[in-house]
Design a protein around this motif. Structure first.
Motif, PDB file in Angstrom:
ATOM      1  N   LEU A 141       9.121  20.456  -2.756  1.00 33.95           N
ATOM      2  CA  LEU A 141       9.320  19.132  -3.327  1.00 33.95           C
ATOM      3  C   LEU A 141       9.401  18.087  -2.224  1.00 33.95           C
ATOM      4  CD1 LEU A 141       9.782  17.445  -5.868  1.00 33.95           C
ATOM      5  CD2 LEU A 141      12.238  17.893  -5.626  1.00 33.95           C
ATOM      6  N   CYS A 142       8.349  17.283  -2.138  1.00 30.12           N
ATOM      7  CA  CYS A 142       8.291  16.225  -1.126  1.00 30.12           C
ATOM      8  C   CYS A 142       7.806  14.933  -1.759  1.00 30.12           C
ATOM      9  CB  CYS A 142       7.339  16.606   0.012  1.00 30.12           C
ATOM     10  SG  CYS A 142       7.917  17.973   1.034  1.00 30.12           S
ATOM     11  N   TYR A 143       8.206  13.844  -1.139  1.00 29.66           N
ATOM     12  CA  TYR A 143       7.804  12.506  -1.573  1.00 29.66           C
ATOM     13  C   TYR A 143       7.221  11.765  -0.380  1.00 29.66           C
ATOM     14  CZ  TYR A 143      10.582  13.803  -5.577  1.00 29.66           C
ATOM     15  OH  TYR A 143      11.078  14.476  -6.667  1.00 29.66           O
ATOM     16  N   GLU A 144       6.416  10.732  -0.675  1.00 30.54           N
ATOM     17  CA  GLU A 144       5.749  10.012   0.396  1.00 30.54           C
ATOM     18  C   GLU A 144       6.681   9.077   1.153  1.00 30.54           C
ATOM     19  OE1 GLU A 144       2.444   8.046  -1.448  1.00 30.54           O
ATOM     20  OE2 GLU A 144       3.695   6.561  -2.441  1.00 30.54           O
ATOM     21  N   GLU A 145       7.842   8.800   0.584  1.00 31.69           N
ATOM     22  CA  GLU A 145       8.806   7.945   1.275  1.00 31.69           C
ATOM     23  C   GLU A 145      10.218   8.309   0.835  1.00 31.69           C
ATOM     24  OE1 GLU A 145       8.797   4.093  -1.690  1.00 31.69           O
ATOM     25  OE2 GLU A 145       7.396   4.120  -0.019  1.00 31.69           O
ATOM     26  N   ALA A 146      11.189   7.983   1.674  1.00 36.53           N
ATOM     27  CA  ALA A 146      12.593   8.236   1.356  1.00 36.53           C
ATOM     28  C   ALA A 146      13.030   7.310   0.240  1.00 36.53           C
ATOM     29  CB  ALA A 146      13.455   8.038   2.596  1.00 36.53           C
ATOM     30  N   GLY A 147      13.987   7.764  -0.526  1.00 32.37           N
ATOM     31  CA  GLY A 147      14.514   6.955  -1.613  1.00 32.37           C
ATOM     32  C   GLY A 147      15.810   7.550  -2.134  1.00 32.37           C
ATOM     33  N   GLU A 148      16.289   6.992  -3.206  1.00 33.35           N
ATOM     34  CA  GLU A 148      17.545   7.451  -3.790  1.00 33.35           C
ATOM     35  C   GLU A 148      17.342   8.783  -4.503  1.00 33.35           C
ATOM     36  OE1 GLU A 148      20.801   5.851  -7.002  1.00 33.35           O
ATOM     37  OE2 GLU A 148      19.622   4.399  -5.883  1.00 33.35           O
ATOM     38  N   VAL A 149      18.243   9.712  -4.240  1.00 33.71           N
ATOM     39  CA  VAL A 149      18.201  11.028  -4.885  1.00 33.71           C
ATOM     40  C   VAL A 149      19.571  11.326  -5.488  1.00 33.71           C
ATOM     41  CG1 VAL A 149      16.398  11.895  -3.344  1.00 33.71           C
ATOM     42  CG2 VAL A 149      18.787  12.307  -2.785  1.00 33.71           C
ATOM     43  N   PRO A 150      19.604  12.217  -6.486  1.00 33.62           N
ATOM     44  CA  PRO A 150      20.888  12.561  -7.102  1.00 33.62           C
ATOM     45  C   PRO A 150      21.813  13.272  -6.119  1.00 33.62           C
ATOM     46  CG  PRO A 150      19.044  13.364  -8.427  1.00 33.62           C
ATOM     47  CD  PRO A 150      18.477  12.884  -7.128  1.00 33.62           C
ATOM     48  N   SER A 151      23.092  13.175  -6.388  1.00 31.36           N
ATOM     49  CA  SER A 151      24.061  13.917  -5.575  1.00 31.36           C
ATOM     50  C   SER A 151      23.942  15.402  -5.885  1.00 31.36           C
ATOM     51  CB  SER A 151      25.476  13.424  -5.861  1.00 31.36           C
ATOM     52  OG  SER A 151      25.812  13.672  -7.216  1.00 31.36           O
ATOM     53  N   LEU A 152      24.441  16.229  -4.976  1.00 38.49           N
ATOM     54  CA  LEU A 152      24.394  17.678  -5.153  1.00 38.49           C
ATOM     55  C   LEU A 152      25.756  18.256  -4.799  1.00 38.49           C
ATOM     56  CD1 LEU A 152      22.828  20.279  -5.748  1.00 38.49           C
ATOM     57  CD2 LEU A 152      22.107  20.290  -3.359  1.00 38.49           C
ATOM     58  N   THR A 153      26.329  18.977  -5.748  1.00 42.16           N
ATOM     59  CA  THR A 153      27.603  19.658  -5.550  1.00 42.16           C
ATOM     60  C   THR A 153      27.397  21.140  -5.798  1.00 42.16           C
ATOM     61  OG1 THR A 153      28.825  17.709  -6.309  1.00 42.16           O
ATOM     62  CG2 THR A 153      30.015  19.797  -6.292  1.00 42.16           C
ATOM     63  N   LEU A 154      27.787  21.956  -4.842  1.00 43.01           N
ATOM     64  CA  LEU A 154      27.751  23.403  -5.013  1.00 43.01           C
ATOM     65  C   LEU A 154      29.108  23.828  -5.556  1.00 43.01           C
ATOM     66  CD1 LEU A 154      26.081  24.396  -1.624  1.00 43.01           C
ATOM     67  CD2 LEU A 154      24.964  23.990  -3.826  1.00 43.01           C
ATOM     68  N   HIS A 155      29.077  24.574  -6.655  1.00 40.14           N
ATOM     69  CA  HIS A 155      30.314  25.020  -7.297  1.00 40.14           C
ATOM     70  C   HIS A 155      30.543  26.492  -6.975  1.00 40.14           C
ATOM     71  CE1 HIS A 155      30.539  21.296  -9.578  1.00 40.14           C
ATOM     72  NE2 HIS A 155      29.250  21.431  -9.821  1.00 40.14           N
ATOM     73  N   PHE A 156      31.635  26.761  -6.290  1.00 40.13           N
ATOM     74  CA  PHE A 156      32.041  28.119  -5.971  1.00 40.13           C
ATOM     75  C   PHE A 156      33.334  28.416  -6.721  1.00 40.13           C
ATOM     76  CE2 PHE A 156      29.676  26.603  -2.255  1.00 40.13           C
ATOM     77  CZ  PHE A 156      28.742  27.626  -2.108  1.00 40.13           C
ATOM     78  N   GLU A 157      33.638  29.673  -6.862  1.00 42.09           N
ATOM     79  CA  GLU A 157      34.895  30.036  -7.495  1.00 42.09           C
ATOM     80  C   GLU A 157      36.038  29.484  -6.659  1.00 42.09           C
ATOM     81  OE1 GLU A 157      37.103  34.176  -8.455  1.00 42.09           O
ATOM     82  OE2 GLU A 157      34.994  34.047  -9.073  1.00 42.09           O
ATOM     83  N   GLY A 158      36.785  28.548  -7.239  1.00 42.01           N
ATOM     84  CA  GLY A 158      37.928  27.973  -6.548  1.00 42.01           C
ATOM     85  C   GLY A 158      37.628  26.778  -5.665  1.00 42.01           C
TER      86      GLY A 158
END
Length: 84
Positions: free
Chosen positions: A30-47
């Motif tokens: 997944l690539c785009y031709e220019e930088a821009g706003e992207v959604p946040s990413l949270t990794l959920h682990f037990e605890g």
């Protein structure tokens, strides 16, 4: 593992309103031709939840703005040093 990667990839594609380009030259899906706003990413682990800074999962590579993750045909998931 693709069971986790594919839904993540689909969610980013649906949420990012940028022009997508072929990332094969840099080995990423997944690539785009220019930088821009992207959604946040949270990794959920037990605890614990781990909020990643955008620069830890989207990178500027050879003039492309790419998701710095890839699927795996092996049955394991690897979190690289960029995510840590």
């Amino acid at each position: 593992v693709n069971a986790g990667y594919n839904p993540l990839l689909s969610a980013f594609k649906a949420a990012i309103n940028l022009t997508q380009v072929d990332g094969a030259a840099v080995g990423l899906d997944l690539c785009y031709e220019e930088a821009g706003e992207v959604p946040s990413l949270t990794l959920h682990f037990e605890g614990a939840d781990f909020d990643l800074p955008t620069e830890n999962y989207f990178l500027n590579m050879n003039g492309l703005f790419c998701l710095a993750m890839a699927g795996s045909s092996d049955h394991l998931s690897i979190f690289g040093n960029i995510q840590q």
